[in-house]
Write an enzyme that holds these catalytic residues in place. Structure first.
Site, PDB file in Angstrom:
ATOM      1  CG  MET A   1      -8.072  -5.974   9.292  1.00  0.00           C
ATOM      2  SD  MET A   1      -7.098  -7.454   8.907  1.00  0.00           S
ATOM      3  CE  MET A   1      -6.791  -8.080  10.565  1.00  0.00           C
ATOM      4  CD  GLU A   2      -4.548  -2.214   8.979  1.00  0.00           C
ATOM      5  OE1 GLU A   2      -4.179  -3.399   9.086  1.00  0.00           O
ATOM      6  OE2 GLU A   2      -5.258  -1.800   8.027  1.00  0.00           O
TER       7      GLU A   2
ATOM      8  N   GLY B   1     -12.324  -4.464   2.742  1.00  0.00           N
ATOM      9  CA  GLY B   1     -13.307  -5.424   2.265  1.00  0.00           C
ATOM     10  C   GLY B   1     -14.665  -4.766   2.142  1.00  0.00           C
TER      11      GLY B   1
ATOM     12  CG  ASP C   1     -11.403  -8.498   0.523  1.00  0.00           C
ATOM     13  OD1 ASP C   1     -12.307  -8.628   1.367  1.00  0.00           O
ATOM     14  OD2 ASP C   1     -10.341  -7.887   0.760  1.00  0.00           O
TER      15      ASP C   1
ATOM     16  CD  GLU D   1      -2.615  -1.383   2.541  1.00  0.00           C
ATOM     17  OE1 GLU D   1      -3.746  -1.905   2.549  1.00  0.00           O
ATOM     18  OE2 GLU D   1      -2.010  -1.056   3.585  1.00  0.00           O
TER      19      GLU D   1
ATOM     20  CG  MET E   1     -15.077  -8.796   7.883  1.00  0.00           C
ATOM     21  SD  MET E   1     -16.102  -9.503   9.206  1.00  0.00           S
ATOM     22  CE  MET E   1     -14.840 -10.195  10.275  1.00  0.00           C
TER      23      MET E   1
END
Length: 245
Positions: A175-176, A78, A199, A12, A154
């Site tokens: 997640m961050e 996601g 995703d 990223e 997920m």
């Protein structure tokens, strides 16, 4: 105007590093902080490592050492909302923890005890983000809305449906992000979060394969829009400095 960009992963961060001249690089544990020159202007790049604890640590180190005026979190996510596709970009307007449950004590779903039920991102910076989107010819769909931060990937459809029922307006999850937003809020520093879909949540092993296959696309799209924001902000800042002088 001191701007910092935080990503979780090397993939990223790669689109930013490739166009920057690195002047100083330091590392503390998993956290990599680089002082760079981007388009002739100083910028701070932070690779935090995956997860909200790593993100919060990285944000705290960044703020204590550099005191940025704005933090932009760029990266993958996601998709929860119907109609989103790989590569689409969501700019967070609100953040909530999707895996926190203290409702038995009277707190709202996603609310950490004694902390806000949700984190509203800075309205003025969101206006700037909307103006930037309107003025640009973007090669992907872009929207604004609620982002969840969770510690889990997920992939399980049953769990995803449960989260959707609790947070029906959710666009994507990461997640961050809220680790960054919550840490920065303690210092009064605004955050923008730019998340590109890698995703579609709830598709089992397909979700994991999609993430691996599409991470580079998501990283590029998130970085593309983040760069537009940085250029717009730097342009305004340089003009205001010129007026002052």
């Amino acid at each position: 105007m001191r701007i910092a960009i935080i990503t979780a992963m090397e993939e990223e961060m790669a689109p930013f590093r490739s166009q920057s001249q690195i002047k100083v690089k330091t590392q503390v544990g998993k956290v990599i902080i680089e002082e760079v020159i981007y388009r002739g202007e100083p910028l701070i790049l932070v690779e935090s490592g995956i997860g909200k604890v790593n993100a919060a640590i990285a944000t705290t180190l960044l703020i204590e050492r550099y005191k940025p005026d704005l933090i932009i979190n760029s990266g993958s996510a996601g998709a929860f909302a119907a109609g989103l596709s790989v590569g689409d970009v969501i700019v967070a307007t609100q953040y909530v923890y999707g895996d926190v449950d203290a409702t038995c004590f009277g707190y709202e779903p996603g609310q950490v005890p004694q902390m806000p039920a949700k984190y509203e991102l800075n309205a003025a910076w969101l206006d700037m983000a909307r103006q930037t989107a309107t003025a640009a010819d973007l090669p992907y769909f872009l929207d604004f809305g609620l982002v969840l931060t969770l510690d889990s990937f997920m992939s399980e459809s049953e769990r995803v449906e449960g989260i959707k029922s609790t947070f029906p307006s959710v666009k994507v999850s990461d997640m961050e992000g809220l680790g960054i937003v919550q840490a920065a809020a303690q210092y009064g520093i605004p955050v923008l979060a730019v998340k590109a879909v890698s995703d579609i949540a709830g598709h089992g092993s397909v979700t994991a394969n999609s993430f691996d296959d599409n991470l580079d696309v998501a990283a590029e799209h998130a970085a593309h829009y983040t760069k537009l924001l940085v250029q717009q902000i730097q342009s305004i800042y340089v003009k205001s400095e010129a007026v002052v002088e």
